[in-house]
Design a protein around this motif. Sequence first.
Motif, mmCIF file in Angstrom:
data_model
loop_
_atom_site.group_PDB
_atom_site.id
_atom_site.type_symbol
_atom_site.label_atom_id
_atom_site.label_comp_id
_atom_site.label_asym_id
_atom_site.label_seq_id
_atom_site.Cartn_x
_atom_site.Cartn_y
_atom_site.Cartn_z
ATOM 1 N N ASP A 120 0.822 -1.062 -0.054
ATOM 2 C CA ASP A 120 -0.067 0.113 0.122
ATOM 3 C C ASP A 120 0.812 1.260 0.023
ATOM 4 O O ASP A 120 0.269 2.361 -0.315
ATOM 5 N N TYR A 146 12.323 2.600 -1.073
ATOM 6 C CA TYR A 146 11.509 1.393 -1.047
ATOM 7 C C TYR A 146 10.173 1.337 -1.850
ATOM 8 O O TYR A 146 10.097 0.762 -2.583
ATOM 9 N N ARG A 269 12.067 8.516 11.575
ATOM 10 C CA ARG A 269 12.503 8.017 10.317
ATOM 11 C C ARG A 269 12.407 9.216 9.326
ATOM 12 O O ARG A 269 11.239 10.076 9.352
ATOM 13 N N HIS A 272 9.059 10.150 7.187
ATOM 14 C CA HIS A 272 8.062 9.012 7.730
ATOM 15 C C HIS A 272 6.569 9.338 7.278
ATOM 16 O O HIS A 272 5.948 10.192 7.634
#
Length: 333
Positions: A120, A146, A269, A272
């Motif tokens: 997702d 990613y 992160r 994020h």
Amino acid sequence: MHLLVTGGAGFIGANFVHLTRRTRPDVSITVVDSMTYAANRDSLAGLDAVRIVEVDVSELAVVDPLVAEADVVVHFAAESHNDNSLDSPWPFLRSNIMGTFSVLEACRKHGTRLHHISTDEVYGDLDLDDPSKFDEFTPYNPSSPYSASKASSDLLVRAWVRSFGVRATISNCSNNYGPYQHVEKFIPRQITEVLEGRRPKLYGAGLNVRDWIHVDDHNSAVWSILDRGEMGRTYLIGADGEVNNLTVVQTILKLMGRDPNGFDHVSDRPGHDLRYAIDSSTLRRELGWKPDFVDFEAGLQATIDWFTHNRGWWQPQKAAVEAKYARTQEVIK
Ligand code: DAU
């Protein structure tokens, strides 16, 4: 039926092989896996009639004959951890984009049916108060190396369907949890930190929301798509499991008999994603799928029990994972 399962020694792929062995004894399985750090042969230990071939799927010459002998390819193989992609993007481009390209080329040559496993995260993120969820019409808007590499792989599949008539389906699933998940990921990291006598590590304030699904529910949905999915279609898989990270950490601590506030905040992160949420109504309506794990706390308890009783599976990787995190994450006082 002969299945080729790419990435079958990784978390979701290995659980798919277990589920298939339990429920479809007539299906024979070849696993192709490059056995990088995220794969583990022990995740397939004790399974009958599973052939394991150790090779990188981006090597077309080696993948081609394996695809030639398969009726169906289920393509799980991918680099999957956002934090690693921020540290070093190249393996993600190679595995996720070149790996999918080579699987597609082999499927095109041999006319083999393909199911491509995706995420997702290709849709970017949602505001906390956004009433909408991701569905198959949501525009792609990935945030990290990613998710950009997974979005690229999905677009390759769509192009091979349209231009070459490859018989393929795609699924985009939300966050999975369950047995055999690598200890770098959020839930197993926190459970194993507690088992090792340390405090869980929460990024930022912990208000980011993930839409949790048990890995067996993800894989039962994949089987629904293999059985009844329409070629060329994309299906979103989710189990209405939205929870913020703070609640997940506090629930793990509570279920493990610790103080629910006994965790550390660590540096956040970069980039994020705030919230993911899946609308899986098409999958439920058209293919009649529904999740079995509807009680997240019960699913978490089963996962805690699995990690508690399978220390030998995760302990060899734990120290290296924590040493890597220690280089980039600081505890916020
Ligand atoms: O949404 C599907 C995706 O879910 C998959 O495509 C990815 O392969 C999978 O890794 C997962 O991505 P996330 O980045 O959401 O998962 P992760 O387990 O890394 O982190 C889940 C949330 O927990 C995220 O908001 C970051 C946070 N987190 C993570 C770790 C490792 C912490 O607060 N502390 C941690 O130690």
